[in-house]
Design a protein around this motif. Structure first.
Motif, short mmCIF file in Angstrom:
data_model
loop_
_atom_site.label_atom_id
_atom_site.label_comp_id
_atom_site.label_asym_id
_atom_site.label_seq_id
_atom_site.Cartn_x
_atom_site.Cartn_y
_atom_site.Cartn_z
N VAL A 177 14.74 0.58 6.57
CA VAL A 177 14.31 1.23 7.81
C VAL A 177 12.93 1.87 7.62
CG1 VAL A 177 16.63 1.58 8.66
CG2 VAL A 177 15.58 3.34 7.25
N SER A 178 12.50 2.05 6.37
CA SER A 178 11.14 2.49 6.08
C SER A 178 10.82 2.13 4.63
CB SER A 178 10.95 3.99 6.32
OG SER A 178 11.82 4.75 5.51
N LEU A 179 9.52 1.98 4.34
CA LEU A 179 9.08 1.55 3.02
C LEU A 179 7.88 2.36 2.58
CD1 LEU A 179 9.40 -1.19 5.09
CD2 LEU A 179 9.52 -2.31 2.86
N TRP A 180 7.81 2.67 1.27
CA TRP A 180 6.64 3.30 0.67
C TRP A 180 6.27 2.51 -0.58
CZ3 TRP A 180 11.30 5.75 1.45
CH2 TRP A 180 11.37 6.72 2.45
N HIS A 181 5.01 2.21 -0.76
CA HIS A 181 4.55 1.47 -1.94
C HIS A 181 3.39 2.19 -2.61
CE1 HIS A 181 6.03 -2.87 -0.79
NE2 HIS A 181 6.95 -1.96 -0.63
N TYR A 182 3.31 2.04 -3.91
CA TYR A 182 2.09 2.35 -4.64
C TYR A 182 1.64 1.07 -5.32
CZ TYR A 182 -1.02 3.66 -8.43
OH TYR A 182 -2.08 3.70 -9.30
N ALA A 183 0.46 0.58 -4.96
CA ALA A 183 -0.09 -0.65 -5.53
C ALA A 183 -1.10 -0.28 -6.60
CB ALA A 183 -0.74 -1.50 -4.45
N MET A 184 -0.84 -0.70 -7.83
CA MET A 184 -1.63 -0.28 -8.97
C MET A 184 -2.85 -1.17 -9.20
SD MET A 184 -0.20 0.33 -12.84
CE MET A 184 0.25 -1.41 -13.03
N SER A 185 -2.70 -2.50 -9.03
CA SER A 185 -3.80 -3.41 -9.35
C SER A 185 -3.97 -4.55 -8.37
CB SER A 185 -3.60 -3.99 -10.76
OG SER A 185 -2.35 -4.66 -10.84
N ALA A 186 -3.04 -4.74 -7.44
CA ALA A 186 -3.13 -5.83 -6.47
C ALA A 186 -2.57 -5.36 -5.14
CB ALA A 186 -2.34 -7.05 -6.96
N PRO A 197 8.39 1.68 9.54
CA PRO A 197 7.20 2.37 9.04
C PRO A 197 6.92 1.95 7.59
CG PRO A 197 8.75 3.91 10.04
CD PRO A 197 9.46 2.62 9.90
N PHE A 198 5.64 1.75 7.29
CA PHE A 198 5.24 1.31 5.95
C PHE A 198 4.09 2.17 5.48
CE2 PHE A 198 2.65 -1.84 3.38
CZ PHE A 198 3.45 -1.76 2.25
N ARG A 199 4.28 2.88 4.38
CA ARG A 199 3.22 3.69 3.78
C ARG A 199 2.84 3.04 2.46
NH1 ARG A 199 1.02 8.76 3.75
NH2 ARG A 199 2.43 9.49 5.39
N VAL A 200 1.54 2.85 2.25
CA VAL A 200 1.08 2.26 1.00
C VAL A 200 -0.12 3.03 0.47
CG1 VAL A 200 -0.36 0.56 2.23
CG2 VAL A 200 0.28 0.16 -0.16
N ILE A 201 -0.08 3.31 -0.82
CA ILE A 201 -1.21 3.91 -1.53
C ILE A 201 -1.79 2.84 -2.43
CG2 ILE A 201 -1.97 5.73 -3.10
CD1 ILE A 201 0.46 7.36 -2.21
N LEU A 202 -3.07 2.57 -2.25
CA LEU A 202 -3.77 1.57 -3.06
C LEU A 202 -4.63 2.27 -4.09
CD1 LEU A 202 -5.19 -0.85 -0.31
CD2 LEU A 202 -3.01 -1.04 -1.52
N SER A 203 -4.42 1.96 -5.35
CA SER A 203 -5.36 2.43 -6.37
C SER A 203 -6.72 1.79 -6.08
CB SER A 203 -4.89 2.01 -7.76
OG SER A 203 -5.91 2.19 -8.71
N GLU A 204 -7.79 2.51 -6.39
CA GLU A 204 -9.12 1.94 -6.21
C GLU A 204 -9.27 0.63 -6.99
OE1 GLU A 204 -13.84 3.12 -6.92
OE2 GLU A 204 -12.33 4.72 -6.77
N ALA A 205 -8.50 0.49 -8.07
CA ALA A 205 -8.55 -0.74 -8.86
C ALA A 205 -8.19 -1.96 -8.03
CB ALA A 205 -7.61 -0.63 -10.06
N GLY A 251 -4.86 -3.84 8.87
CA GLY A 251 -3.54 -3.25 8.69
C GLY A 251 -3.57 -1.74 8.78
N ALA A 252 -4.66 -1.14 8.30
CA ALA A 252 -4.78 0.32 8.32
C ALA A 252 -4.83 0.87 9.74
CB ALA A 252 -6.02 0.75 7.56
N GLU A 253 -5.10 0.03 10.72
CA GLU A 253 -5.17 0.47 12.11
C GLU A 253 -3.86 0.28 12.86
OE1 GLU A 253 -8.76 -1.86 13.33
OE2 GLU A 253 -9.54 0.14 13.82
N ARG A 254 -2.90 -0.38 12.25
CA ARG A 254 -1.63 -0.62 12.93
C ARG A 254 -0.78 0.64 12.94
NH1 ARG A 254 0.02 -6.15 9.98
NH2 ARG A 254 2.07 -5.64 10.84
N SER A 255 -0.06 0.85 14.02
CA SER A 255 0.65 2.12 14.22
C SER A 255 1.76 2.34 13.21
CB SER A 255 1.22 2.16 15.65
OG SER A 255 2.12 1.07 15.86
N ASN A 256 2.35 1.28 12.68
CA ASN A 256 3.48 1.46 11.76
C ASN A 256 3.05 1.46 10.29
OD1 ASN A 256 2.94 -1.41 12.10
ND2 ASN A 256 4.76 -1.77 10.85
N ILE A 257 1.74 1.34 10.03
CA ILE A 257 1.24 1.29 8.67
C ILE A 257 0.35 2.50 8.38
CG2 ILE A 257 -0.18 0.02 7.00
CD1 ILE A 257 0.66 -2.56 8.36
#
Length: 279
Positions: free
Chosen positions: A104-113, A158-166, A188-194
């Motif tokens: 029903v909701s997702l959170w990610h941390y993307a380290m390199s991709a 809802p989807f939250r994602v943190i992207l490492s600068e890498a 994607g950053a402009e979509r209401s659920n992201i």
């Protein structure tokens, strides 16, 4: 209770069932692959690959086939089931993929991709090419891109994602494909659920420096995590471990740029990419 028997005698596996249905519809019409290709304007070899299960094709192709055969939403429904079938993925990922469809909701941390849910076809192909070749590579790219439909539609979670600068510094070999990937992230950053945030190098050390992590909030109220590095991935369901990972994630999120600043960061990266095709 007696064992359930198959009503149609056809495969219960979504990908195989989709291919079987396509073959059946064409043979019932008495058409050859060449005649079908001529009627719809695509190469006959595409329909051969669809009917053998070597590819799932695009929704545009499936819609054209549905109109040609006059079967309404049947083919698109089977296609969506095939695209979302977790058996397309390596065995160690299947449990996570099944839960991802139920989240029903997702959170990610993307380290390199970029996370798979936000990858373009070009990025997925280059990223997967070291482990797959030929038709198997095509299938894995389709499977990964098919996951993006999870974030589409009015009822998308809802989807939250943190992207490492890498993630934003590790470019594809093809500048045009890399531009498409950055553009897709910016859109994607402009979509209401992201909610997308960038964690800049200047944030310094944090508790997930060497671990990519994904959290899924499930229908029953549980939260599970999936951690991944270069060697392995692990589904984490024990509450204590999930809570510890969440604390690290929350602390890292406090170091990240705000969403608006993050999108500007991606746009700046996009401006640095050459428009010239690779040679």
């Amino acid at each position: 209770m007696p064992a359930r028997t198959a009503v149609t005698g056809r495969s219960q596996e979504p990908r195989r069932r989709f291919a079987e249905e396509l073959r059946l519809l064409r043979t019932q019409r008495g058409e050859s692959l060449r005649q079908l290709g001529k009627a719809l304007g695509w190469d006959a070899s595409l329909f051969g690959k669809l009917e053998s299960g070597r590819t799932l094709g695009s929704p545009e192709v499936v819609e054209a086939l549905a109109q040609h055969y006059g079967v309404g939403d049947l083919l698109l429904t089977l296609w969506e089931l095939a695209v979302g079938d977790p058996t397309q993925f390596k065995e160690q990922y299947r449990r996570y993929m099944t839960l991802e469809q139920e989240a029903v909701s997702l959170w990610h941390y993307a380290m390199s991709a970029p996370p798979g849910l936000l990858q373009t076809a070009g990025y997925a192909r280059e990223a997967l090419a070291s482990g797959f070749k030929g038709e198997e590579l095509d299938q894995q790219v389709e499977a990964r891109i098919g996951r993006r439909k999870l974030l589409a539609g009015d009822d998308a979670p809802p989807f939250r994602v943190i992207l490492s600068e890498a993630v934003l510094r590790t470019r594809l070999r093809d500048p045009q494909e890399w531009r498409k990937q950055l553009e897709y992230l910016a859109e994607g950053a402009e979509r209401s659920n992201i909610t997308l945030q960038v964690l800049p190098f200047s944030a310094g050390p944090h508790g997930l420096m060497n671990t990519a992590v994904k959290f899924l909030r499930l229908l029953d109220g549980r939260t599970v995590a999936y951690t991944e590095n270069d060697d392995r991935g692990e589904l984490v369901e024990e509450n204590r471990r999930v809570e510890e990972l969440q604390r690290r994630y929350d602390a890292m999120r406090d170091l990240a740029l705000l969403p608006a600043e993050s999108r500007k960061f991606i746009i700046r990266m996009l401006e640095e990419v050459s428009c010239e095709p690779s040679t």
